[in-house]
Design a protein around this motif. Structure first.
Motif, PDB file in Angstrom:
ATOM      1  N   GLY A 138     -14.486   5.291  -7.167  1.00  0.00           N
ATOM      2  CA  GLY A 138     -14.684   6.688  -6.801  1.00  0.00           C
ATOM      3  C   GLY A 138     -14.692   6.942  -5.320  1.00  0.00           C
ATOM      4  N   LEU A 139     -14.642   5.901  -4.506  1.00  0.00           N
ATOM      5  CA  LEU A 139     -14.623   6.061  -3.062  1.00  0.00           C
ATOM      6  C   LEU A 139     -13.277   5.578  -2.561  1.00  0.00           C
ATOM      7  CD1 LEU A 139     -18.145   4.677  -2.147  1.00  0.00           C
ATOM      8  CD2 LEU A 139     -17.459   7.061  -2.373  1.00  0.00           C
ATOM      9  N   VAL A 140     -12.560   6.432  -1.878  1.00  0.00           N
ATOM     10  CA  VAL A 140     -11.229   6.063  -1.423  1.00  0.00           C
ATOM     11  C   VAL A 140     -11.069   6.409   0.042  1.00  0.00           C
ATOM     12  CG1 VAL A 140     -10.187   6.373  -3.687  1.00  0.00           C
ATOM     13  CG2 VAL A 140     -10.324   8.322  -2.159  1.00  0.00           C
ATOM     14  N   GLY A 141     -10.013   5.841   0.657  1.00  0.00           N
ATOM     15  CA  GLY A 141      -9.634   6.214   2.014  1.00  0.00           C
ATOM     16  C   GLY A 141     -10.759   6.028   3.005  1.00  0.00           C
ATOM     17  N   MET A 142     -10.948   7.057   3.858  1.00  0.00           N
ATOM     18  CA  MET A 142     -11.931   6.980   4.925  1.00  0.00           C
ATOM     19  C   MET A 142     -13.337   6.803   4.381  1.00  0.00           C
ATOM     20  SD  MET A 142     -12.255   6.993   8.208  1.00  0.00           S
ATOM     21  CE  MET A 142     -10.842   7.854   8.902  1.00  0.00           C
ATOM     22  N   SER A 143     -13.659   7.499   3.268  1.00  0.00           N
ATOM     23  CA  SER A 143     -14.995   7.391   2.696  1.00  0.00           C
ATOM     24  C   SER A 143     -15.312   5.948   2.353  1.00  0.00           C
ATOM     25  CB  SER A 143     -15.108   8.260   1.444  1.00  0.00           C
ATOM     26  OG  SER A 143     -14.882   9.616   1.761  1.00  0.00           O
ATOM     27  N   LEU A 144     -14.370   5.278   1.726  1.00  0.00           N
ATOM     28  CA  LEU A 144     -14.556   3.882   1.353  1.00  0.00           C
ATOM     29  C   LEU A 144     -14.776   3.018   2.575  1.00  0.00           C
ATOM     30  CD1 LEU A 144     -14.520   1.708  -0.825  1.00  0.00           C
ATOM     31  CD2 LEU A 144     -12.048   1.596  -0.581  1.00  0.00           C
ATOM     32  N   THR A 145     -14.005   3.249   3.628  1.00  0.00           N
ATOM     33  CA  THR A 145     -14.123   2.446   4.836  1.00  0.00           C
ATOM     34  C   THR A 145     -15.511   2.561   5.447  1.00  0.00           C
ATOM     35  OG1 THR A 145     -11.779   2.713   5.300  1.00  0.00           O
ATOM     36  CG2 THR A 145     -13.180   2.043   7.130  1.00  0.00           C
ATOM     37  N   ILE A 146     -16.058   3.757   5.541  1.00  0.00           N
ATOM     38  CA  ILE A 146     -17.374   3.946   6.138  1.00  0.00           C
ATOM     39  C   ILE A 146     -18.438   3.194   5.343  1.00  0.00           C
ATOM     40  CG2 ILE A 146     -19.179   5.627   6.665  1.00  0.00           C
ATOM     41  CD1 ILE A 146     -17.020   7.652   7.296  1.00  0.00           C
ATOM     42  N   ILE A 147     -18.447   3.357   4.026  1.00  0.00           N
ATOM     43  CA  ILE A 147     -19.451   2.698   3.211  1.00  0.00           C
ATOM     44  C   ILE A 147     -19.311   1.183   3.292  1.00  0.00           C
ATOM     45  CG2 ILE A 147     -20.304   2.384   0.857  1.00  0.00           C
ATOM     46  CD1 ILE A 147     -20.991   5.075   2.090  1.00  0.00           C
ATOM     47  N   GLU A 148     -18.090   0.692   3.201  1.00  0.00           N
ATOM     48  CA  GLU A 148     -17.872  -0.756   3.286  1.00  0.00           C
ATOM     49  C   GLU A 148     -18.330  -1.295   4.645  1.00  0.00           C
ATOM     50  OE1 GLU A 148     -13.770  -1.396   2.365  1.00  0.00           O
ATOM     51  OE2 GLU A 148     -14.204  -1.815   0.273  1.00  0.00           O
ATOM     52  N   ASP A 149     -18.022  -0.556   5.703  1.00  0.00           N
ATOM     53  CA  ASP A 149     -18.417  -1.013   7.033  1.00  0.00           C
ATOM     54  C   ASP A 149     -19.934  -1.085   7.156  1.00  0.00           C
ATOM     55  OD1 ASP A 149     -15.826  -1.269   7.763  1.00  0.00           O
ATOM     56  OD2 ASP A 149     -15.754   0.452   9.109  1.00  0.00           O
ATOM     57  N   LEU A 150     -20.633  -0.070   6.651  1.00  0.00           N
ATOM     58  CA  LEU A 150     -22.089  -0.075   6.732  1.00  0.00           C
ATOM     59  C   LEU A 150     -22.677  -1.261   5.971  1.00  0.00           C
ATOM     60  CD1 LEU A 150     -22.855   3.737   6.311  1.00  0.00           C
ATOM     61  CD2 LEU A 150     -23.364   2.344   8.324  1.00  0.00           C
ATOM     62  N   LEU A 151     -22.033  -1.619   4.877  1.00  0.00           N
ATOM     63  CA  LEU A 151     -22.530  -2.719   4.061  1.00  0.00           C
ATOM     64  C   LEU A 151     -22.174  -4.089   4.636  1.00  0.00           C
ATOM     65  CD1 LEU A 151     -21.794  -1.376   0.478  1.00  0.00           C
ATOM     66  CD2 LEU A 151     -24.027  -2.088   1.324  1.00  0.00           C
TER      67      LEU A 151
END
Length: 365
Positions: A9-22
């Motif tokens: 459910g998380l794609v593109g920029m949204s996915l990148t931000i969450i992955e980076d924080l994690l």
């Protein structure tokens, strides 16, 4: 960066931000906010949450996660990430020179405040909307009329020295690209009175949200406790749900706290609902009523998990005894030996009138 986790459910920029924080390692884990200490940083972070909630915007605010405070415009579909360093001083003001100054530790130089701010820019790239230095004192090179403004609004000569110093410290810093991200916030909180200021803000927030600021001190404790929980150092996070619950406060969290608080306040036991059934001498009934009020206040002023567990434990013991007693007062007398150790463990050696009040309150709750 190669991502190590994927979330549906998380794609593109949204996915990148969450992955980076994690997955991006935190710069430092020292100096975490003590859970039992109400501090300036917690107060400012909570004020930030209240401001965002009152604006109607979506938000997710993290405590002690990659920086003192981190803010996303959404946790489900984030597009912007902001970082806040919250620092206090007893000096009349800050200066750009102080913010970019590096101190020595043995043979090495520590990063400056500005260097730490830029470190987040380097690690999180184009997702960063701004990095903000927040303090109780103003920036001397900036107009006193500005509460939050970009560093670029400062005096040019001092700004040029800041740019040079940060460029020497951080080779990747480019003033044309990165300086617009740097902001300073004179938050208006004072070291001696920030807790009273926060209480006033919480009172108004409660009044605006549910139509009454009554018991705002209790709600203030609830919110502060939530902030402190998210300031604690945790084990490695592995997924978006764990990240949200452990480190962020969101609109849904605060809405839930408001609704829960309103329901609890509406269902407060009424002394008059028990007074007429006690058939006690006036003086004794008056003493127990005073202790009822004292106990009720303690529940609302310290609404932590241990208090809720205590209340439930007393209620579970008292209700079966009271429901089989011939009179309400007989039930109180029979219940006292069963719950006295619990009461004294929590409150110490209290007067018997207080113990009676606790039994009656929890029975009617």
């Amino acid at each position: 960066m190669e991502a190590v986790a994927r979330f549906d459910g998380l794609v593109g920029m949204s996915l990148t931000i969450i992955e980076d924080l994690l997955t991006v390692p935190e710069r430092e884990n020292g100096g975490r906010t003590a859970y039992d200490r109400f501090d300036f940083q917690t107060a400012w972070g909570l004020m930030k949450v209240i401001s965002l909630h009152s604006s109607g915007a979506e938000y997710a605010v993290a405590f002690e996660f990659h920086d003192d405070i981190a803010e996303l415009d959404s946790l489900s579909a984030p597009t912007r990430l902001s970082f806040y360093q919250v620092k206090t001083t007893k000096s009349p003001s800050w200066s750009l020179a102080k913010i970019s100054q590096r101190t020595k530790s043995g043979e090495t130089r520590k990063p400056s405040y500005a260097g730490k701010m830029f470190d987040n820019v380097e690690r999180f790239g184009s997702t960063v909307d701004k990095v903000v230095f927040v303090s109780n004192r103003p920036l001397s090179e900036m107009s006193s009329e500005l509460t939050e403004a970009p560093f670029s609004a400062a005096e040019k000569a001092k700004l040029d020295k800041f740019i040079t110093a940060l460029g020497i410290e951080c080779s990747g810093f480019k003033s044309t690209d990165h300086l617009p991200l740097f902001h300073f916030s004179d938050c208006g909180l004072h070291l001696d009175t920030y807790d009273q200021t926060l209480l006033g803000i919480v009172t108004k927030f409660l009044d605006d949200a549910i139509g009454s600021g009554i018991d705002s001190r209790a709600f203030n404790f609830i919110l502060v406790d939530e902030c402190r929980q998210r300031s604690k150092k945790l084990a490695d996070l592995t997924g978006i749900d764990e990240l949200r619950k452990s480190k962020f406060l969101t609109r849904a969290d605060i809405t839930g706290k408001l609704e829960s608080f309103q329901k609890r306040r509406q269902h407060r036991p009424d002394w008059n609902s028990v007074a007429s059934y006690l058939n006690l001498p006036f003086a004794q009934a008056a003493r127990i009523e005073r202790e009822w009020r004292n106990y009720e206040m303690s529940r609302f002023e310290r609404p932590y998990a241990s208090g809720l567990e205590f209340a439930d434990a007393v209620k579970n013991i008292v209700v079966p005894i009271m429901e089989t007693a011939s009179t309400m007062w007989d039930g109180v007398v029979q219940s006292l030996p069963a719950v006295r150790s619990l009461i004294r463990q929590r409150f110490g050696d209290m007067a018997e009138d207080f113990e009676h009040a606790v039994i009656l309150y929890e029975f009617k709750r």
